[in-house]
Design a protein around this motif. Structure first.
Motif, PDB file in Angstrom:
ATOM      1  N   GLY A  83       8.619 -48.845  -8.511  1.00 26.24           N
ATOM      2  CA  GLY A  83       7.774 -48.357  -9.597  1.00 26.24           C
ATOM      3  C   GLY A  83       7.635 -46.843  -9.584  1.00 26.24           C
ATOM      4  O   GLY A  83       7.710 -46.210  -8.520  1.00 26.24           O
ATOM      5  N   ASP A  84       7.385 -46.292 -10.764  1.00 21.21           N
ATOM      6  CA  ASP A  84       7.092 -44.855 -10.791  1.00 21.21           C
ATOM      7  C   ASP A  84       5.677 -44.605 -10.273  1.00 21.21           C
ATOM      8  O   ASP A  84       5.245 -43.459 -10.164  1.00 21.21           O
ATOM      9  N   SER A  85       4.988 -45.690  -9.893  1.00 22.80           N
ATOM     10  CA  SER A  85       3.727 -45.548  -9.156  1.00 22.80           C
ATOM     11  C   SER A  85       3.990 -44.848  -7.820  1.00 22.80           C
ATOM     12  O   SER A  85       3.046 -44.427  -7.139  1.00 22.80           O
ATOM     13  N   LYS A 117      13.481 -50.455 -15.796  1.00 21.36           N
ATOM     14  CA  LYS A 117      12.284 -50.765 -16.596  1.00 21.36           C
ATOM     15  C   LYS A 117      11.869 -49.498 -17.327  1.00 21.36           C
ATOM     16  O   LYS A 117      11.924 -48.403 -16.774  1.00 21.36           O
ATOM     17  N   ASP A 172      12.140 -48.300 -12.079  1.00 22.50           N
ATOM     18  CA  ASP A 172      11.441 -47.663 -13.191  1.00 22.50           C
ATOM     19  C   ASP A 172      12.173 -46.413 -13.647  1.00 22.50           C
ATOM     20  O   ASP A 172      12.569 -45.575 -12.823  1.00 22.50           O
ATOM     21  N   LEU A 197       9.941 -54.141  -7.604  1.00 24.29           N
ATOM     22  CA  LEU A 197       9.927 -53.056  -8.585  1.00 24.29           C
ATOM     23  C   LEU A 197       9.817 -51.737  -7.839  1.00 24.29           C
ATOM     24  O   LEU A 197       8.842 -51.511  -7.111  1.00 24.29           O
ATOM     25  N   THR A 201       5.756 -54.020  -5.823  1.00 23.25           N
ATOM     26  CA  THR A 201       6.435 -52.727  -5.774  1.00 23.25           C
ATOM     27  C   THR A 201       6.855 -52.433  -4.330  1.00 23.25           C
ATOM     28  O   THR A 201       6.249 -52.932  -3.374  1.00 23.25           O
ATOM     29  N   HIS A 256       7.745 -52.860 -20.825  1.00 20.26           N
ATOM     30  CA  HIS A 256       6.408 -52.663 -20.236  1.00 20.26           C
ATOM     31  C   HIS A 256       5.447 -52.318 -21.378  1.00 20.26           C
ATOM     32  O   HIS A 256       5.607 -51.267 -22.009  1.00 20.26           O
TER      33      HIS A 256
HETATM   34  O1  KIV Z   1       5.034 -48.265 -11.481  1.00 20.10           O
HETATM   35  C1  KIV Z   1       4.507 -49.365 -11.261  1.00 20.10           C
HETATM   36  O2  KIV Z   1       4.088 -49.681 -10.147  1.00 20.10           O
HETATM   37  C2  KIV Z   1       4.388 -50.294 -12.380  1.00 20.10           C
HETATM   38  C3  KIV Z   1       3.593 -51.548 -12.169  1.00 20.10           C
HETATM   39  C4  KIV Z   1       2.151 -51.241 -12.188  1.00 20.10           C
HETATM   40  C5  KIV Z   1       3.945 -52.613 -13.124  1.00 20.10           C
HETATM   41  O3  KIV Z   1       4.901 -50.044 -13.430  1.00 20.10           O
END
Ligand code: KIV
Length: 271
Positions: free
Chosen positions: A50-52, A120, A90, A48, A29, A144
């Motif tokens: 990510g929405d993290s 994603k 994401d 990625l 990410t 996912h």
């Molecule tokens: O948002 C994110 O970081 C994720 C990963 C954990 C795959 O979706």
């Protein structure tokens, strides 16, 4: 010569070739320009966004609060830092769950405003119509399955998913549905390694695992976890490559000391 080294830009097509050649896919990410640039230069296959970001950048407890515009801001910054890897963005909670029209509009907004290469989204059967609609507009979609953090309040915990036979069968079915809907890859999060192996072998598109064992076609980690920036999160699946928290804290302490003691700046550090 590996597939990865032969190509100038990683595309969804490259990933299919890597799977076919048995070459593992690396994904990490990133949420900003500077880290994205380092990861791209290091040779990562996929970044990625990510929405993290909701957790590690904004400090929220879950991924639910982050908005589409906030994801777009992060993705724009990442895209400015890369020249070779594939960027997956994401789709945040609320930007695709209502129906496939909403999903398509959100995916188009992401692609138009960020310059990212794909999106994603989380979910199996319930997301299939949206995946089809987005793919038919020419936008590559990564699925996912397994632990899908946007559904945390449905699950109640972040523990391993699909340990029971019913959930495992649904996951296997969902993976095939996503593939048939046109997804180019699927993230498998926190599921038993044997199940991830079975799913990976049943698909012609690559699986990217996080806490899903070594038989996935690729692996993904959240940058803050693998670099040791976020030290509170230590699940069994995580390999921590650095302890940046300690190193950064040490550096900042030294800087404070140097400023207070008038050691910084010295003669050579001024005009
Ligand atoms: O948002 C994110 O970081 C994720 C990963 C954990 C795959 O979706």
């Amino acid at each position: 010569m590996s597939v990865n080294k032969e190509i100038k830009k990683v595309t969804t097509n490259t990933l299919q070739k890597m799977k076919a050649a048995g070459e593992k896919i690396s994904m990490i990410t990133a949420y900003d320009f500077s880290f994205a640039k380092i990861f791209d230069t290091a040779g990562i296959d996929i970044i990625l966004v990510g929405d993290s970001a909701s957790n590690v950048m904004a400090g929220h407890e879950t991924t639910l609060p982050i908005t589409l515009d906030q994801m777009i801001y992060h993705a724009q910054s990442v895209v400015r830092g890369i020249s070779r890897c594939l960027v997956v963005v994401d789709m945040p909670f609320g930007s695709y769950q209502s129906n496939s029209e909403v999903a398509l509009a959100s995916a188009i907004k992401i692609m138009k405003e960020t310059g990212g290469h794909s999106v994603k989204l989380e979910g199996g059967e319930e997301a299939v119509d949206s995946v089809k609609k987005i793919v038919s507009a020419g936008i590559p979609v990564m699925g996912h399955l397994g632990l899908t953090p946007q559904s945390i309040y449905k699950f109640g915990t972040y523990t391993v998913r699909a340990k029971e036979i019913d959930e495992a069968s649904k996951l296997k079915k969902d993976a095939l549905l996503l593939q048939d809907a046109g997804a180019f890859a699927i993230v498998l999060e926190k599921i038993p390694a044997e199940l991830a192996k079975e799913v990976s072998e049943s698909l012609h598109i690559p699986t990217i695992g996080i806490g899903a064992g070594g038989h996935c076609d690729g692996q993904v980690l959240v940058m803050h976890d693998m670099l040791g920036i976020n030290i509170e999160f230590k699940p069994r699946f995580l390999r921590q490559y650095l302890n940046l928290h300690e190193q950064i804290e040490g550096a900042v302490k030294q800087y404070i000391t140097d400023v207070k003691s008038k050691d910084f700046p010295n003669e050579s550090e001024q005009y």
